[in-house]
Each structure stands twice: as structure tokens, then as C-alpha cells.
Design a protein around this motif. Sequence first.
Motif, PDB file in Angstrom:
ATOM      1  N   LEU A  32      55.617 -34.724 -26.498  1.00  0.00           N
ATOM      2  CA  LEU A  32      54.428 -35.227 -27.186  1.00  0.00           C
ATOM      3  C   LEU A  32      53.919 -34.201 -28.191  1.00  0.00           C
ATOM      4  O   LEU A  32      53.562 -34.555 -29.324  1.00  0.00           O
ATOM      5  CB  LEU A  32      53.337 -35.559 -26.173  1.00  0.00           C
ATOM      6  N   SER A  33      53.901 -32.934 -27.815  1.00  0.00           N
ATOM      7  CA  SER A  33      53.437 -31.899 -28.731  1.00  0.00           C
ATOM      8  C   SER A  33      54.304 -31.830 -29.983  1.00  0.00           C
ATOM      9  O   SER A  33      53.801 -31.657 -31.101  1.00  0.00           O
ATOM     10  CB  SER A  33      53.426 -30.538 -28.030  1.00  0.00           C
ATOM     11  N   ILE A  34      55.616 -31.970 -29.803  1.00  0.00           N
ATOM     12  CA  ILE A  34      56.518 -31.956 -30.959  1.00  0.00           C
ATOM     13  C   ILE A  34      56.294 -33.197 -31.811  1.00  0.00           C
ATOM     14  O   ILE A  34      56.281 -33.131 -33.046  1.00  0.00           O
ATOM     15  CB  ILE A  34      57.980 -31.859 -30.497  1.00  0.00           C
ATOM     16  N   ALA A  35      56.094 -34.349 -31.167  1.00  0.00           N
ATOM     17  CA  ALA A  35      55.839 -35.582 -31.913  1.00  0.00           C
ATOM     18  C   ALA A  35      54.569 -35.474 -32.739  1.00  0.00           C
ATOM     19  O   ALA A  35      54.524 -35.911 -33.899  1.00  0.00           O
ATOM     20  CB  ALA A  35      55.738 -36.767 -30.948  1.00  0.00           C
ATOM     21  N   VAL A  40      55.405 -46.896 -21.208  1.00  0.00           N
ATOM     22  CA  VAL A  40      54.616 -47.047 -19.985  1.00  0.00           C
ATOM     23  C   VAL A  40      53.608 -45.908 -19.831  1.00  0.00           C
ATOM     24  O   VAL A  40      52.616 -46.052 -19.089  1.00  0.00           O
ATOM     25  CB  VAL A  40      55.550 -47.118 -18.756  1.00  0.00           C
ATOM     26  N   LEU A  41      53.795 -44.810 -20.556  1.00  0.00           N
ATOM     27  CA  LEU A  41      52.895 -43.660 -20.472  1.00  0.00           C
ATOM     28  C   LEU A  41      51.871 -43.603 -21.599  1.00  0.00           C
ATOM     29  O   LEU A  41      51.014 -42.717 -21.595  1.00  0.00           O
ATOM     30  CB  LEU A  41      53.711 -42.359 -20.477  1.00  0.00           C
ATOM     31  N   HIS A  42      51.934 -44.513 -22.537  1.00  0.00           N
ATOM     32  CA  HIS A  42      51.122 -44.396 -23.750  1.00  0.00           C
ATOM     33  C   HIS A  42      49.623 -44.520 -23.502  1.00  0.00           C
ATOM     34  O   HIS A  42      48.825 -44.005 -24.295  1.00  0.00           O
ATOM     35  CB  HIS A  42      51.559 -45.439 -24.785  1.00  0.00           C
ATOM     36  N   ARG A  43      49.220 -45.177 -22.444  1.00  0.00           N
ATOM     37  CA  ARG A  43      47.790 -45.348 -22.179  1.00  0.00           C
ATOM     38  C   ARG A  43      47.216 -44.234 -21.311  1.00  0.00           C
ATOM     39  O   ARG A  43      46.005 -44.182 -21.087  1.00  0.00           O
ATOM     40  CB  ARG A  43      47.546 -46.704 -21.510  1.00  0.00           C
ATOM     41  N   LEU A  44      48.059 -43.347 -20.840  1.00  0.00           N
ATOM     42  CA  LEU A  44      47.592 -42.229 -20.023  1.00  0.00           C
ATOM     43  C   LEU A  44      47.079 -41.096 -20.905  1.00  0.00           C
ATOM     44  O   LEU A  44      47.374 -41.022 -22.091  1.00  0.00           O
ATOM     45  CB  LEU A  44      48.742 -41.703 -19.150  1.00  0.00           C
ATOM     46  N   ARG A  45      46.310 -40.206 -20.301  1.00  0.00           N
ATOM     47  CA  ARG A  45      45.920 -38.991 -21.004  1.00  0.00           C
ATOM     48  C   ARG A  45      47.066 -37.987 -20.927  1.00  0.00           C
ATOM     49  O   ARG A  45      47.825 -37.967 -19.946  1.00  0.00           O
ATOM     50  CB  ARG A  45      44.640 -38.414 -20.410  1.00  0.00           C
ATOM     51  N   LEU A  93      57.094 -43.999 -32.869  1.00  0.00           N
ATOM     52  CA  LEU A  93      57.313 -42.552 -32.934  1.00  0.00           C
ATOM     53  C   LEU A  93      57.361 -41.937 -31.544  1.00  0.00           C
ATOM     54  O   LEU A  93      58.222 -41.093 -31.257  1.00  0.00           O
ATOM     55  CB  LEU A  93      56.207 -41.897 -33.760  1.00  0.00           C
ATOM     56  N   LEU A  94      56.458 -42.352 -30.687  1.00  0.00           N
ATOM     57  CA  LEU A  94      56.434 -41.800 -29.334  1.00  0.00           C
ATOM     58  C   LEU A  94      57.732 -42.137 -28.595  1.00  0.00           C
ATOM     59  O   LEU A  94      58.299 -41.267 -27.912  1.00  0.00           O
ATOM     60  CB  LEU A  94      55.226 -42.339 -28.574  1.00  0.00           C
ATOM     61  N   ARG A  95      58.205 -43.356 -28.724  1.00  0.00           N
ATOM     62  CA  ARG A  95      59.470 -43.710 -28.071  1.00  0.00           C
ATOM     63  C   ARG A  95      60.607 -42.868 -28.631  1.00  0.00           C
ATOM     64  O   ARG A  95      61.487 -42.416 -27.888  1.00  0.00           O
ATOM     65  CB  ARG A  95      59.750 -45.199 -28.248  1.00  0.00           C
ATOM     66  N   ARG A  96      60.597 -42.645 -29.940  1.00  0.00           N
ATOM     67  CA  ARG A  96      61.637 -41.851 -30.571  1.00  0.00           C
ATOM     68  C   ARG A  96      61.654 -40.423 -30.032  1.00  0.00           C
ATOM     69  O   ARG A  96      62.712 -39.804 -29.894  1.00  0.00           O
ATOM     70  CB  ARG A  96      61.406 -41.830 -32.076  1.00  0.00           C
ATOM     71  N   PHE A  97      60.469 -39.903 -29.694  1.00  0.00           N
ATOM     72  CA  PHE A  97      60.366 -38.549 -29.163  1.00  0.00           C
ATOM     73  C   PHE A  97      60.374 -38.534 -27.632  1.00  0.00           C
ATOM     74  O   PHE A  97      59.857 -37.612 -27.016  1.00  0.00           O
ATOM     75  CB  PHE A  97      59.108 -37.865 -29.710  1.00  0.00           C
ATOM     76  N   HIS A  98      60.955 -39.562 -27.051  1.00  0.00           N
ATOM     77  CA  HIS A  98      61.191 -39.635 -25.605  1.00  0.00           C
ATOM     78  C   HIS A  98      59.901 -39.663 -24.785  1.00  0.00           C
ATOM     79  O   HIS A  98      59.830 -39.079 -23.693  1.00  0.00           O
ATOM     80  CB  HIS A  98      62.083 -38.471 -25.154  1.00  0.00           C
ATOM     81  N   ARG A 108      45.078 -52.310 -40.564  1.00  0.00           N
ATOM     82  CA  ARG A 108      45.671 -50.982 -40.702  1.00  0.00           C
ATOM     83  C   ARG A 108      45.765 -50.296 -39.349  1.00  0.00           C
ATOM     84  O   ARG A 108      46.751 -49.629 -39.038  1.00  0.00           O
ATOM     85  CB  ARG A 108      44.841 -50.132 -41.660  1.00  0.00           C
ATOM     86  N   ARG A 109      44.747 -50.479 -38.520  1.00  0.00           N
ATOM     87  CA  ARG A 109      44.748 -49.877 -37.181  1.00  0.00           C
ATOM     88  C   ARG A 109      45.892 -50.443 -36.352  1.00  0.00           C
ATOM     89  O   ARG A 109      46.601 -49.698 -35.666  1.00  0.00           O
ATOM     90  CB  ARG A 109      43.412 -50.151 -36.492  1.00  0.00           C
ATOM     91  N   ARG A 110      46.114 -51.743 -36.424  1.00  0.00           N
ATOM     92  CA  ARG A 110      47.219 -52.339 -35.665  1.00  0.00           C
ATOM     93  C   ARG A 110      48.559 -51.794 -36.140  1.00  0.00           C
ATOM     94  O   ARG A 110      49.456 -51.511 -35.344  1.00  0.00           O
ATOM     95  CB  ARG A 110      47.175 -53.860 -35.792  1.00  0.00           C
ATOM     96  N   ALA A 111      48.693 -51.645 -37.457  1.00  0.00           N
ATOM     97  CA  ALA A 111      49.939 -51.106 -38.011  1.00  0.00           C
ATOM     98  C   ALA A 111      50.156 -49.663 -37.577  1.00  0.00           C
ATOM     99  O   ALA A 111      51.284 -49.259 -37.246  1.00  0.00           O
ATOM    100  CB  ALA A 111      49.918 -51.207 -39.535  1.00  0.00           C
ATOM    101  N   LEU A 112      49.066 -48.872 -37.553  1.00  0.00           N
ATOM    102  CA  LEU A 112      49.177 -47.487 -37.117  1.00  0.00           C
ATOM    103  C   LEU A 112      49.579 -47.403 -35.645  1.00  0.00           C
ATOM    104  O   LEU A 112      50.386 -46.556 -35.255  1.00  0.00           O
ATOM    105  CB  LEU A 112      47.853 -46.756 -37.332  1.00  0.00           C
ATOM    106  N   GLU A 113      49.016 -48.276 -34.823  1.00  0.00           N
ATOM    107  CA  GLU A 113      49.361 -48.255 -33.406  1.00  0.00           C
ATOM    108  C   GLU A 113      50.831 -48.606 -33.199  1.00  0.00           C
ATOM    109  O   GLU A 113      51.503 -48.001 -32.350  1.00  0.00           O
ATOM    110  CB  GLU A 113      48.467 -49.219 -32.634  1.00  0.00           C
ATOM    111  N   GLU A 114      51.330 -49.554 -33.976  1.00  0.00           N
ATOM    112  CA  GLU A 114      52.744 -49.913 -33.844  1.00  0.00           C
ATOM    113  C   GLU A 114      53.635 -48.761 -34.306  1.00  0.00           C
ATOM    114  O   GLU A 114      54.655 -48.454 -33.676  1.00  0.00           O
ATOM    115  CB  GLU A 114      53.041 -51.174 -34.653  1.00  0.00           C
ATOM    116  N   GLU A 115      53.251 -48.109 -35.389  1.00  0.00           N
ATOM    117  CA  GLU A 115      54.004 -46.946 -35.866  1.00  0.00           C
ATOM    118  C   GLU A 115      53.952 -45.821 -34.829  1.00  0.00           C
ATOM    119  O   GLU A 115      54.968 -45.150 -34.575  1.00  0.00           O
ATOM    120  CB  GLU A 115      53.440 -46.460 -37.196  1.00  0.00           C
ATOM    121  N   ALA A 116      52.780 -45.628 -34.233  1.00  0.00           N
ATOM    122  CA  ALA A 116      52.625 -44.577 -33.227  1.00  0.00           C
ATOM    123  C   ALA A 116      53.502 -44.853 -32.011  1.00  0.00           C
ATOM    124  O   ALA A 116      54.143 -43.940 -31.471  1.00  0.00           O
ATOM    125  CB  ALA A 116      51.161 -44.465 -32.817  1.00  0.00           C
ATOM    126  N   ARG A 117      53.541 -46.098 -31.557  1.00  0.00           N
ATOM    127  CA  ARG A 117      54.388 -46.442 -30.409  1.00  0.00           C
ATOM    128  C   ARG A 117      55.848 -46.144 -30.706  1.00  0.00           C
ATOM    129  O   ARG A 117      56.574 -45.595 -29.866  1.00  0.00           O
ATOM    130  CB  ARG A 117      54.211 -47.916 -30.047  1.00  0.00           C
TER     131      ARG A 117
END
Length: 251
Positions: A158-161, A141-146, A132-137, A121-130
Motif C-alpha cells: 500500500l505504501s508503494i502504491a 476485500v481489504l479496501h474498506r479496512l484501515r 491500482l490497489l489490486r495491481r499493487f497486490h 469524478r469521485r466514482r471514477a477516482l474510486e474505480e481507478e483507485a481499486r
Amino acid sequence: MLRVEGLGVRYGALVALQDVSWQVAAGEVLGIIGPNGAGKSSCYDATTNMVRRSGRVFLAGAEVTEVPPHGLAALGLKRAFQQNAFFAELSVLENMVAVLSREGGTGLLASLLLPWQEAARRRALEEEARALLRRFHVPQVLHRLRPGSLPYGTQRMLSIALAWGSGARVLLLDEPAAGLGGEDMLRLRDLIGALRAEGAALVVIEHHMDLIMSVADRIAVLDQGRLLATGTPREIQADSRVLEAYLGRAA
């Protein structure tokens, strides 16, 4: 999709909002504009039950006046604030996973007794999260940053996402273009259009007139806590009351 009737907010002797009513349909963008102190953010606070207020709120025809803010979010009424909001100590990806987990997570007992399912489930959530983040521009390459390490425009996205999460029936955006310009503004405009095309109802408080006039189907104008005018962008631009109260001052 969302209808508010007779919203009123008082802070002691100060009347921040008085008898304000508006509605927004699925697949529509309603803009809310007005001078500083007109009651725009108070209108959002009242709609989402974050302040003591009078009036009534309806979501998809059902009255939700007494539903608490977290309950409204669960029903699909979500809000992004003026200030960027995220978990500063988590990575961008972990922020998105945390939101998705909160909206559709499993219980502690299931996680302990079925660890292999939890890992899947965690792997599936991470893929869904990636995705969504790409969809919200927000580039991968920035996903591992704070979040604090991101360019400001990307922080806004990110806040809107995070507010959108796994989806919203109604999304309230409070000055999403604040501090943006150039390509960031264009990305925000395109995102609002894409969410509208998917059938979401969007309400956007904004001071950037070029943006709100280009994305809104209708506009509500607040002045001194009251609803001054409503109409299409063209009607609002030609309304002498609006020109005097807001657009004329800005010019």
C-alpha cells in the motif's frame, strides 16, 4: 531519466555523503547497497531536496536541483520511505483516492457549482483507485479496512502504491523488502519487474541481497558516505572492495 552529480550532505561536523554521482535510465533498476550508516537514505534525501546539500540533480535531462520535494513529485520523481506511510484514519480505498485527488483534483468552486460532475469524478477516482490497489497486490476485500488492520506485507505494498499514485517517471524505494519474506517477497520482486517493464526508472535501497541481485540491472555501493563501486550484480559480487566493506561483513 534521473542523474545526480556530486551530491554532498553534512550534519554539523558529520559528513553523511561526499561527492556521490549516479544515474538511472527509463526501464532500468538501479540498486543502492552499503553497510548501515553508509549514506543510503541521505542520498535519497539529497536527491529529493529534503536536506541541505551540494551537487546537482537532473530529471529527463532538465536540471531540477532547486525544485522543492512536492514539485519533484509533480514532475514524476517520487519516493517511498522506509516506514509505511498512509493516513491511518482513512480506509485503504480512501487513502488511494486521496492521493489521486491530490494529483488531479478539481477546484472547490467547480465542486460547489457542478456537484453532479464532482460525484461522477469521485466514482471514477474510486474505480481507478481499486484497480491500482489490486495491481499493487492489495486485494479488494481489504479496501474498506484501515491500513493498520492490514497484514504487514500488504501495508508495504500500500505504501508503494500511494507513492506511485497515478504514475511515476522515477520511483525511489527505501528498503521495500524490510520485514518481508516468502510470498510477500515474491510479490515485491514481481512488482518491481512489472514497473520496470512499463518503462519506469527505479532506484532501490535494499539489504536483502538475494532480492537486489535478482532485480537490479546495475548496483551502486556506498561506504562511509562515498561511492565505492558501481557495476552489474555479477561485477559487484566479485569486487573485493565490496566484499570487504559490505558483503563479507554480512556473511
